[in-house]
Design a protein around this motif. Structure first.
Motif, PDB file in Angstrom:
ATOM      1  N   VAL A 238       0.424  29.831  -9.712  1.00  0.00           N
ATOM      2  CA  VAL A 238       1.723  29.184  -9.590  1.00  0.00           C
ATOM      3  C   VAL A 238       2.084  28.595 -10.953  1.00  0.00           C
ATOM      4  O   VAL A 238       1.376  27.740 -11.471  1.00  0.00           O
ATOM      5  N   ILE A 239       3.143  29.096 -11.551  1.00  0.00           N
ATOM      6  CA  ILE A 239       3.626  28.583 -12.826  1.00  0.00           C
ATOM      7  C   ILE A 239       5.053  28.088 -12.592  1.00  0.00           C
ATOM      8  O   ILE A 239       5.935  28.867 -12.251  1.00  0.00           O
ATOM      9  N   ASP A 240       5.243  26.792 -12.748  1.00  0.00           N
ATOM     10  CA  ASP A 240       6.549  26.201 -12.482  1.00  0.00           C
ATOM     11  C   ASP A 240       7.086  25.498 -13.723  1.00  0.00           C
ATOM     12  O   ASP A 240       6.309  24.971 -14.527  1.00  0.00           O
ATOM     13  N   PRO A 241       8.415  25.475 -13.857  1.00  0.00           N
ATOM     14  CA  PRO A 241       9.001  24.763 -14.988  1.00  0.00           C
ATOM     15  C   PRO A 241       9.040  23.253 -14.719  1.00  0.00           C
ATOM     16  O   PRO A 241       9.402  22.812 -13.635  1.00  0.00           O
ATOM     17  N   TYR A 242       8.630  22.472 -15.728  1.00  0.00           N
ATOM     18  CA  TYR A 242       8.644  21.016 -15.651  1.00  0.00           C
ATOM     19  C   TYR A 242       9.515  20.476 -16.780  1.00  0.00           C
ATOM     20  O   TYR A 242       9.432  20.953 -17.914  1.00  0.00           O
ATOM     21  N   LEU A 243      10.313  19.480 -16.463  1.00  0.00           N
ATOM     22  CA  LEU A 243      11.214  18.851 -17.420  1.00  0.00           C
ATOM     23  C   LEU A 243      10.526  17.658 -18.070  1.00  0.00           C
ATOM     24  O   LEU A 243       9.933  16.829 -17.377  1.00  0.00           O
ATOM     25  N   ASN A 244      10.604  17.559 -19.390  1.00  0.00           N
ATOM     26  CA  ASN A 244      10.046  16.429 -20.118  1.00  0.00           C
ATOM     27  C   ASN A 244      11.027  15.259 -19.967  1.00  0.00           C
ATOM     28  O   ASN A 244      11.972  15.112 -20.741  1.00  0.00           O
ATOM     29  N   ILE A 245      10.805  14.448 -18.947  1.00  0.00           N
ATOM     30  CA  ILE A 245      11.687  13.315 -18.640  1.00  0.00           C
ATOM     31  C   ILE A 245      11.694  12.317 -19.794  1.00  0.00           C
ATOM     32  O   ILE A 245      12.740  11.786 -20.161  1.00  0.00           O
ATOM     33  N   THR A 246      10.522  12.058 -20.382  1.00  0.00           N
ATOM     34  CA  THR A 246      10.419  11.106 -21.481  1.00  0.00           C
ATOM     35  C   THR A 246      11.384  11.473 -22.609  1.00  0.00           C
ATOM     36  O   THR A 246      12.163  10.643 -23.073  1.00  0.00           O
ATOM     37  N   ARG A 247      11.347  12.704 -23.021  1.00  0.00           N
ATOM     38  CA  ARG A 247      12.182  13.145 -24.148  1.00  0.00           C
ATOM     39  C   ARG A 247      13.648  13.273 -23.764  1.00  0.00           C
ATOM     40  O   ARG A 247      14.533  12.849 -24.503  1.00  0.00           O
ATOM     41  N   LEU A 248      13.938  13.879 -22.611  1.00  0.00           N
ATOM     42  CA  LEU A 248      15.322  14.056 -22.185  1.00  0.00           C
ATOM     43  C   LEU A 248      16.029  12.715 -22.043  1.00  0.00           C
ATOM     44  O   LEU A 248      17.136  12.529 -22.534  1.00  0.00           O
ATOM     45  N   PHE A 249      15.380  11.753 -21.368  1.00  0.00           N
ATOM     46  CA  PHE A 249      16.010  10.457 -21.154  1.00  0.00           C
ATOM     47  C   PHE A 249      16.242   9.722 -22.473  1.00  0.00           C
ATOM     48  O   PHE A 249      17.266   9.076 -22.660  1.00  0.00           O
ATOM     49  N   LYS A 250      15.295   9.815 -23.400  1.00  0.00           N
ATOM     50  CA  LYS A 250      15.456   9.136 -24.687  1.00  0.00           C
ATOM     51  C   LYS A 250      16.554   9.795 -25.516  1.00  0.00           C
ATOM     52  O   LYS A 250      17.449   9.119 -26.025  1.00  0.00           O
ATOM     53  N   ASP A 251      16.491  11.123 -25.651  1.00  0.00           N
ATOM     54  CA  ASP A 251      17.442  11.846 -26.494  1.00  0.00           C
ATOM     55  C   ASP A 251      18.854  11.882 -25.922  1.00  0.00           C
ATOM     56  O   ASP A 251      19.824  11.755 -26.659  1.00  0.00           O
ATOM     57  N   LYS A 252      18.970  12.086 -24.624  1.00  0.00           N
ATOM     58  CA  LYS A 252      20.279  12.334 -24.022  1.00  0.00           C
ATOM     59  C   LYS A 252      20.898  11.124 -23.322  1.00  0.00           C
ATOM     60  O   LYS A 252      22.115  11.045 -23.178  1.00  0.00           O
ATOM     61  N   LEU A 253      20.062  10.176 -22.845  1.00  0.00           N
ATOM     62  CA  LEU A 253      20.578   9.023 -22.093  1.00  0.00           C
ATOM     63  C   LEU A 253      20.367   7.696 -22.812  1.00  0.00           C
ATOM     64  O   LEU A 253      20.916   6.682 -22.395  1.00  0.00           O
ATOM     65  N   GLY A 254      19.542   7.693 -23.856  1.00  0.00           N
ATOM     66  CA  GLY A 254      19.228   6.442 -24.548  1.00  0.00           C
ATOM     67  C   GLY A 254      18.344   5.529 -23.714  1.00  0.00           C
ATOM     68  O   GLY A 254      18.380   4.317 -23.852  1.00  0.00           O
ATOM     69  N   ILE A 255      17.517   6.133 -22.849  1.00  0.00           N
ATOM     70  CA  ILE A 255      16.628   5.366 -21.968  1.00  0.00           C
ATOM     71  C   ILE A 255      15.180   5.686 -22.321  1.00  0.00           C
ATOM     72  O   ILE A 255      14.774   6.848 -22.325  1.00  0.00           O
ATOM     73  N   GLU A 256      14.441   4.640 -22.639  1.00  0.00           N
ATOM     74  CA  GLU A 256      13.025   4.774 -22.993  1.00  0.00           C
ATOM     75  C   GLU A 256      12.191   4.826 -21.711  1.00  0.00           C
ATOM     76  O   GLU A 256      12.323   3.969 -20.843  1.00  0.00           O
TER      77      GLU A 256
ATOM     78  N   LYS B 205      11.754  24.695 -25.318  1.00  0.00           N
ATOM     79  CA  LYS B 205      10.430  24.064 -25.333  1.00  0.00           C
ATOM     80  C   LYS B 205      10.466  22.572 -25.660  1.00  0.00           C
ATOM     81  O   LYS B 205       9.492  21.874 -25.430  1.00  0.00           O
ATOM     82  N   ASP B 206      11.570  22.082 -26.188  1.00  0.00           N
ATOM     83  CA  ASP B 206      11.679  20.645 -26.433  1.00  0.00           C
ATOM     84  C   ASP B 206      11.757  19.862 -25.128  1.00  0.00           C
ATOM     85  O   ASP B 206      11.310  18.725 -25.053  1.00  0.00           O
ATOM     86  N   TYR B 207      12.348  20.475 -24.103  1.00  0.00           N
ATOM     87  CA  TYR B 207      12.573  19.757 -22.849  1.00  0.00           C
ATOM     88  C   TYR B 207      11.897  20.375 -21.627  1.00  0.00           C
ATOM     89  O   TYR B 207      11.737  19.706 -20.619  1.00  0.00           O
ATOM     90  N   VAL B 208      11.526  21.636 -21.685  1.00  0.00           N
ATOM     91  CA  VAL B 208      10.954  22.311 -20.522  1.00  0.00           C
ATOM     92  C   VAL B 208       9.613  22.929 -20.896  1.00  0.00           C
ATOM     93  O   VAL B 208       9.463  23.535 -21.951  1.00  0.00           O
ATOM     94  N   LYS B 209       8.654  22.759 -19.986  1.00  0.00           N
ATOM     95  CA  LYS B 209       7.317  23.309 -20.194  1.00  0.00           C
ATOM     96  C   LYS B 209       6.892  23.997 -18.901  1.00  0.00           C
ATOM     97  O   LYS B 209       7.039  23.438 -17.826  1.00  0.00           O
ATOM     98  N   SER B 210       6.380  25.213 -19.015  1.00  0.00           N
ATOM     99  CA  SER B 210       5.842  25.901 -17.849  1.00  0.00           C
ATOM    100  C   SER B 210       4.412  25.436 -17.653  1.00  0.00           C
ATOM    101  O   SER B 210       3.604  25.517 -18.580  1.00  0.00           O
ATOM    102  N   ILE B 211       4.115  24.942 -16.462  1.00  0.00           N
ATOM    103  CA  ILE B 211       2.805  24.387 -16.172  1.00  0.00           C
ATOM    104  C   ILE B 211       2.194  25.151 -15.002  1.00  0.00           C
ATOM    105  O   ILE B 211       2.844  25.379 -13.987  1.00  0.00           O
ATOM    106  N   ILE B 212       0.946  25.543 -15.164  1.00  0.00           N
ATOM    107  CA  ILE B 212       0.218  26.218 -14.091  1.00  0.00           C
ATOM    108  C   ILE B 212      -0.305  25.150 -13.147  1.00  0.00           C
ATOM    109  O   ILE B 212      -1.002  24.231 -13.558  1.00  0.00           O
TER     110      ILE B 212
END
Length: 152
Positions: A114-132, A95-102
């Motif tokens: 339709v419920i699809d998984p969405y990636l939290n780009i803001t958080r993933l890029f900051k935490d894992k890539l050091g990109i704001e 749930k920190d990085y993926v959210k199911s969105i209707i």
């Protein structure tokens, strides 16, 4: 593209988990693109052309449990070709990085929303890539502006 906000909090940029579009977001973040000037539309600075490269930032990989059984995983890599995040669509989402969105107004052939998984780009890029990743919304022009830069 999805933008989510809570009062007093910054907007998060969510993107549907699928290989093609995510690859291009990583290329934008790392500056691996060129701009072809627009000749016909005065409102656009140009068209983004992504470099064709041997390395992919997002890959679909099989993880074998035994000789016959496997699970498909999405593996995300940084610029150094190191894996930074793994997503298994068959297991409970992180749930920190993926959210199911209707997806409003859409249904599947077999019925149901339709419920699809969405990636939290803001958080993933900051935490894992050091990109704001920052998003500004111009309601008057009906435009969302996505900007990315080093958070260091």
């Amino acid at each position: 593209m999805r933008l989510w906000t809570r009062r007093g909090k910054t907007k998060n940029f969510y993107y549907r988990i699928e290989r093609g579009g995510l690859q291009e977001l990583f290329q934008l973040a790392y500056g691996r693109y060129e701009i072809d000037p627009s000749t016909d539309n005065p409102f656009l600075a140009g068209t983004v052309r992504y470099e064709m490269q041997e390395f992919e930032f997002v890959n679909s990989e099989k993880e074998y449990a035994n000789a016959n059984d496997y699970e498909e995983m999405y593996v995300f890599y940084n610029e150094l070709k190191e894996p930074v995040y793994r997503y298994n669509p068959e297991k409970k989402a992180d749930k920190d990085y993926v959210k199911s969105i209707i997806t409003a107004g859409m249904t599947r052939n077999r019925g149901g929303a339709v419920i699809d998984p969405y990636l939290n780009i803001t958080r993933l890029f900051k935490d894992k890539l050091g990109i704001e990743v920052k998003i500004t919304v111009d309601k008057e022009k009906k435009l969302a502006v996505l900007s990315m830069g080093s958070s260091k």
